[in-house]
Design an enzyme around this catalytic site. Structure first.
Site, PDB file in Angstrom:
ATOM      1  N   GLU A  12       0.273   6.679  35.904  1.00 16.13           N
ATOM      2  CA  GLU A  12       0.634   6.478  34.502  1.00 16.13           C
ATOM      3  C   GLU A  12      -0.302   7.343  33.667  1.00 16.13           C
ATOM      4  O   GLU A  12      -1.488   7.052  33.553  1.00 16.13           O
ATOM      5  CB  GLU A  12       0.497   5.000  34.123  1.00 16.13           C
ATOM      6  CG  GLU A  12       1.412   4.075  34.917  1.00 16.13           C
ATOM      7  CD  GLU A  12       2.881   4.349  34.692  1.00 16.13           C
ATOM      8  OE1 GLU A  12       3.225   5.105  33.760  1.00 16.13           O
ATOM      9  OE2 GLU A  12       3.708   3.827  35.465  1.00 16.13           O
ATOM     10  N   CYS A  49      -1.624   5.159  25.295  1.00 19.30           N
ATOM     11  CA  CYS A  49      -0.925   6.248  25.985  1.00 19.30           C
ATOM     12  C   CYS A  49       0.461   6.496  25.414  1.00 19.30           C
ATOM     13  O   CYS A  49       0.990   7.603  25.542  1.00 19.30           O
ATOM     14  CB  CYS A  49      -0.853   5.978  27.485  1.00 19.30           C
ATOM     15  SG  CYS A  49      -0.036   4.437  27.916  1.00 19.30           S
TER      16      CYS A  49
END
Length: 462
Positions: free
Chosen positions: A214, A248
């Site tokens: 990720e 993110c």
């Protein structure tokens, strides 16, 4: 004699438990998830204090919502669906194999490694455990060394609340992360930067360890001419201000019609003032690391900045807009990961596709507008890990949606059913019948075999 590292020792201990006890039963998985839930709720205040100390100031409300609340919701979602997710699936074998049967068993992959980041140090350490424990895996967890007090709190909480034969938490720096990347886990999940993700992937390749990465990237917010500009500005600012932009999936920059730029700037400033009436109050979150503060100041140096809040902080570390930055500059090539929001104007909606499709696929894409036909076009002509329409960030908290990137923004996905599947081996089982007709297709071949072949291929072959 070589000294066994902390991660290798934890992996060995969990492998011994796996060999001794076998895979956890469904009941043991449920109890593990309930123990994780008790851990999160019992330690919530301690986690909030540790994170705030590590960050140099972090909103208690943001921690409770984005760290504690998200993990509790993930656990509850899994508990309610665990039995259904775990059931074997019957598979139709087709008439050629009648009366045989087939099914897919959902079995745990084994021992999972989790390398967590610093920006959401509790959520991104404990959320992967939900899918792994639900799938029946054991876990070696490494919290981030960049939030040392939180890492210490997580390791202590895991030791207090969780079964030591199911979860081991190990604390350490980059050398420990490098050690974990090279160990023969049955799966490895890493959350962090693309540069570090590449190193993890290279190290994992030596042991053929499958990975979930990720990573992030530059997630755009697209304002269509049909958008409600004030609402769009408020939603984008909310996503950017969350955790001081250290998310993110934070909107990294805004693509908007050139003529709307002045109105958007005023709407964004008004939204920021409503959300942060006291810029230095208890709900303010700091940019966590000194290196990032210096990097942000460097990224915005010499650019046209508009502060979103009245503050004495150096620009770059406090919320600000950047008006039409150079496209070949660092600001528009690096993930910002801070409270800086570039505004990139376009004159023709077709320019949006030219801009996006020349860049790596982002982790998230945000679209604001009311023209559904244009939304359909955007979805068809762009690529991203996920999409949110007329909002930002919230898609990550929907447990029914897989969370993951694409290309440079990540490999694989988790959350909800996707998390269970990420740590599950789908084992194929074929159950032959004593009356198997397939045995007729073994040599020596005769007329009966030729008739069966003719039926299989849809016509006479001889």
């Amino acid at each position: 004699m070589l000294t066994e590292g902390a991660a290798a020792a934890a992996l060995r201990r969990l492998r011994e438990a796996q060999a001794r006890d076998g895979s956890p039963s469904l009941e043991r998985r449920r109890e593990a998830l309930l123990s994780l839930r008790r851990l999160v709720t019992a330690e919530a205040e301690g986690f909030a204090a540790a994170i705030s100390e590590d960050f140099g100031g972090r909103s208690w409300h943001e921690t409770m919502i984005s760290e504690v609340g998200v993990v509790v919701a993930a656990i509850d979602h899994a508990l309610a669906r665990l039995h259904r997710w775990s059931r074997p699936e019957r598979v139709f074998v087709g008439w050629r194999f009648w009366p045989a049967r087939a099914l897919v068993l959902k079995q745990p992959l084994g021992i999972v490694g989790v390398i967590a980041p610093w920006n959401y140090p509790v959520q991104l350490a404990l959320s992967p455990l939900v899918g792994a424990l639900a799938a029946g895996c054991r876990v070696v967890l490494k919290p981030s060394e960049h939030t040392p007090r939180t890492a210490e709190a997580i390791c202590a909480a895991v030791a207090r609340h969780l079964d030591r034969d199911l979860v081991a938490a190990v604390a350490g720096g980059p050398e420990l992360a490098a050690e974990m990347s090279g160990l023969a886990f049955d799966k490895l999940l890493f959350t962090g930067s693309s540069a570090t993700g590449r190193r993890v992937l290279r190290a994992a390749a030596d042991t053929l360890t499958p990975v979930v990465l990720e990573l992030g990237g530059k997630s755009p917010a697209i304002i269509d001419p049909s958008a409600d500009l004030k609402r769009a500005a408020a939603d984008i600012v909310a996503g950017k201000l969350l955790n001081a932009g250290q998310t993110c999936v934070a909107p990294d920059y805004v693509l908007l019609p050139r003529a709307t730029m002045p109105a958007f700037v005023e709407a964004a400033k008004a939204a920021a003032a409503r959300m942060r009436p006291d810029p230095s109050g208890s709900d303010a979150t700091a940019v966590c690391r000194s290196a990032d503060r210096e990097r942000l100041k460097r990224l915005v140096a010499g650019l046209d900045l508009v502060p979103l809040l009245p503050t004495a902080e150096p620009r770059g570390t406090s919320p600000c807009l950047v008006i039409d930055p150079p496209q070949d500059g660092e600001l528009m090539s690096e993930e910002i990961f801070g409270p800086v929001l570039p505004l990139v104007p376009y004159d023709d909606p077709e320019e949006v596709f030219d801009h996006l499709n020349l860049r790596p696929a982002p982790l998230a894409l945000y679209w604001f507008g009311r023209d559904r036909s244009r939304l359909t076009t955007v979805l068809a002509r762009t690529r991203s890990g996920g999409v949110a329409v007329n909002d930002t960030v919230l898609q990550v908290a929907v447990e029914g949606l897989p969370f993951g990137g694409l290309g440079e923004s990540g490999v694989g996905a988790y959350h909800g059913r996707a998390g269970f599947d990420a740590f599950t081996h789908r084992r194929s089982v074929f159950l032959q019948s004593p009356l198997s007709g397939a045995r007729l297709l073994r040599p020596p071949y005769g007329r009966l075999a030729e008739r069966a072949i003719s039926a299989m291929v849809g016509g006479r072959v001889r």
